[in-house]
Design an enzyme around this catalytic site. Sequence first.
Site, PDB file in Angstrom:
ATOM      1  N   THR A 298       1.342  -1.372   0.108  1.00 23.22           N
ATOM      2  CA  THR A 298      -0.274  -0.318   0.275  1.00 23.22           C
ATOM      3  C   THR A 298       0.836   1.711   0.145  1.00 23.22           C
ATOM      4  O   THR A 298       2.034   1.466   0.211  1.00 23.22           O
ATOM      5  CB  THR A 298      -0.529   0.268   1.203  1.00 23.22           C
ATOM      6  OG1 THR A 298      -0.855  -0.062   2.383  1.00 23.22           O
ATOM      7  CG2 THR A 298      -1.967  -1.845   1.065  1.00 23.22           C
ATOM      8  N   ASP A 299       0.311   2.869  -0.304  1.00 27.25           N
ATOM      9  CA  ASP A 299       1.178   3.639  -0.117  1.00 27.25           C
ATOM     10  C   ASP A 299       0.036   4.082   0.538  1.00 27.25           C
ATOM     11  O   ASP A 299      -0.264   2.969   2.161  1.00 27.25           O
ATOM     12  CB  ASP A 299       0.049   5.203  -1.169  1.00 27.25           C
ATOM     13  CG  ASP A 299      -1.095   4.649  -0.836  1.00 27.25           C
ATOM     14  OD1 ASP A 299      -2.480   4.531   0.132  1.00 27.25           O
ATOM     15  OD2 ASP A 299      -1.640   5.334  -2.705  1.00 27.25           O
ATOM     16  N   ALA A 300       1.332   5.709   1.466  1.00 30.00           N
ATOM     17  CA  ALA A 300       0.444   6.294   2.253  1.00 30.00           C
ATOM     18  C   ALA A 300      -0.634   5.980   3.309  1.00 30.00           C
ATOM     19  O   ALA A 300      -0.912   6.330   4.566  1.00 30.00           O
ATOM     20  CB  ALA A 300       1.226   7.924   2.342  1.00 30.00           C
ATOM     21  N   GLY A 301      -1.518   5.806   2.130  1.00 33.48           N
ATOM     22  CA  GLY A 301      -3.307   6.029   2.095  1.00 33.48           C
ATOM     23  C   GLY A 301      -3.511   4.459   2.885  1.00 33.48           C
ATOM     24  O   GLY A 301      -5.158   4.439   3.369  1.00 33.48           O
TER      25      GLY A 301
ATOM     26  N   VAL B 215      -4.143   2.026   0.415  1.00 34.13           N
ATOM     27  CA  VAL B 215      -4.205   1.774  -0.623  1.00 34.13           C
ATOM     28  C   VAL B 215      -3.233   1.214  -1.366  1.00 34.13           C
ATOM     29  O   VAL B 215      -2.422   1.928  -1.596  1.00 34.13           O
ATOM     30  CB  VAL B 215      -5.126   3.125  -1.240  1.00 34.13           C
ATOM     31  CG1 VAL B 215      -5.489   2.604  -2.746  1.00 34.13           C
ATOM     32  CG2 VAL B 215      -6.069   3.830  -0.559  1.00 34.13           C
TER      33      VAL B 215
END
Length: 137
Positions: A16-19, A21
């Site tokens: 995932t990314d920082a969010g 997602v």
Amino acid sequence: MSTEFIWPVRVYFEDTDAGGVVYHANYLKYFERARTEWFNHLGIDQALLMRRNTVFAVGHIDIDFIKPARLNERLAVISVISKSKGASFITEQQLFRENDRENILCRANVQIVSLNLDSFTPCRLPAEVKEELQRVS
């Protein structure tokens, strides 16, 4: 009607990314792993093919990112063969949340090309691979 192969996926933090997602490139990894497991399930031994001077490579991908997958979700990749030609075949792959095939998260049509390992030029699919792909398509 095509025979489908289903491979489970779990979204880990590293995907995932920082969010939270799933990062877009990781969908390609999910699809690649599902194809590899599918070939293993079908008895297509890619290491043996390499020893016989044949490898598979992605020639083209059309991909649609429809909805985000998120951290810790359980997903499934569904793969089918949609076309097989002399030196290539196309897989249609879709990613869903586990038990929710109505809501596609991502889908791709992936052209796989058979290549001569020494020259990386297209070569005919090995007979046993072509037969197996025809059986499941």
